[in-house]
Design a protein around this motif. Sequence first.
Motif, PDB file in Angstrom:
ATOM      1  N   LEU A 188     -61.832  -9.588  -5.727  1.00  0.00           N
ATOM      2  CA  LEU A 188     -61.118  -9.117  -6.907  1.00  0.00           C
ATOM      3  C   LEU A 188     -60.746 -10.276  -7.826  1.00  0.00           C
ATOM      4  CD1 LEU A 188     -58.701  -6.486  -5.316  1.00  0.00           C
ATOM      5  CD2 LEU A 188     -60.928  -6.110  -6.368  1.00  0.00           C
ATOM      6  N   VAL A 258     -53.158  -4.406  -6.194  1.00  0.00           N
ATOM      7  CA  VAL A 258     -54.438  -4.185  -6.862  1.00  0.00           C
ATOM      8  C   VAL A 258     -54.172  -3.266  -8.051  1.00  0.00           C
ATOM      9  CG1 VAL A 258     -56.780  -3.281  -6.660  1.00  0.00           C
ATOM     10  CG2 VAL A 258     -55.720  -4.443  -4.710  1.00  0.00           C
ATOM     11  N   CYS A 275     -58.242  -5.608 -10.462  1.00  0.00           N
ATOM     12  CA  CYS A 275     -57.818  -7.002 -10.425  1.00  0.00           C
ATOM     13  C   CYS A 275     -56.573  -7.122  -9.552  1.00  0.00           C
ATOM     14  CB  CYS A 275     -57.561  -7.542 -11.830  1.00  0.00           C
ATOM     15  SG  CYS A 275     -56.164  -6.779 -12.691  1.00  0.00           S
TER      16      CYS A 275
END
Length: 335
Positions: A188, A258, A275
């Motif tokens: 990520l 997240v 992200c």
Amino acid sequence: MFTSRKPVMRFLAGMIGILLLFSGCQKQDVAPETSGGENPFTSQGGGEEPQYAYGFGISEPAYEVDMVYSGEPVQGTYYIDCLGSDMTAGILMFVNGIPQPYQAKDQPERYMHVQQVPSGELVSVPFSFTPVCGKAGQALSVRFVSILNPDIRPTSSNYIFGNNGMGLVISPRTIHMEKDAPVQPEELTACFPQREMTQDEVEEVIYVDRHGLQVNKMESMHLFASNCTDANLPYIPVDNGIASFDVTLYGGPECQYVLVPYINHTPVFSQDFPCMVKVEQGTKIFDDTFSIDLTQLEKQGFTLEDFNTFYLVAIPIQEGAGMDIQLSYCKILER
């Protein structure tokens, strides 16, 4: 499966969620200036009053029994217990913070399944899924969110969602990976770290109210997605196919989340999303501007309507007190 609601609710801590929204407010179109959210840095307005009441939880496997992935789809059952008016509920699932598609009953795999629930009924829904991440030997969190009336969509750029679109979370479950998941996600992207709040910002979230009581909004996590020009407006602007929005996040225990945007209850996967955002202790705040290329989404097969439901979900990858999934208020995304 429909059954009569049991007279005694299962109020076992951590096993179910209960949402009580008792008033009779309905959705309506209003002028943009009357549709403020509750971000203290952008607006002092409130939202629509609630009107529904329902419970949501996982009945199989039992709470004390962990899920196991041994190479075959993981099986389970969730239920929705309608204590108020007729409603629909859509369930989202996440494994270690990553959106998890699943099958429900005999329906094809998707990220959200919507279930109609008549007043006074308890509906049980069998589900199955193959984890989207994880390697043999790991123990990962599985989190669930119920969205109220997700099938109701905006009809104009001035639409007010009211109670519809509100999320209800339950305590996370654990899945033990005896085998690797078939596909491993890419690493990520890490978003910029939080910054220190200004003194004016601190005074917006830590203060003494008119009753003389101390208020500290930093004790819990808050997440907002808003119009870049005027955060009080209920819609996200789109210019030449690019949707731009501001993200504000602050408060709660130190944790990594997240961050995933959703359009019409489907996660958006792009260069920037999902992200990772780290929440730090103290008077820290994360605020940044993001963009989503809607033309690219449509090329990938993403279905957009004239007016779309938009919100953000922040999913913790750790477990602990106050580390719960957070949803921003729903906004309108005009195609």
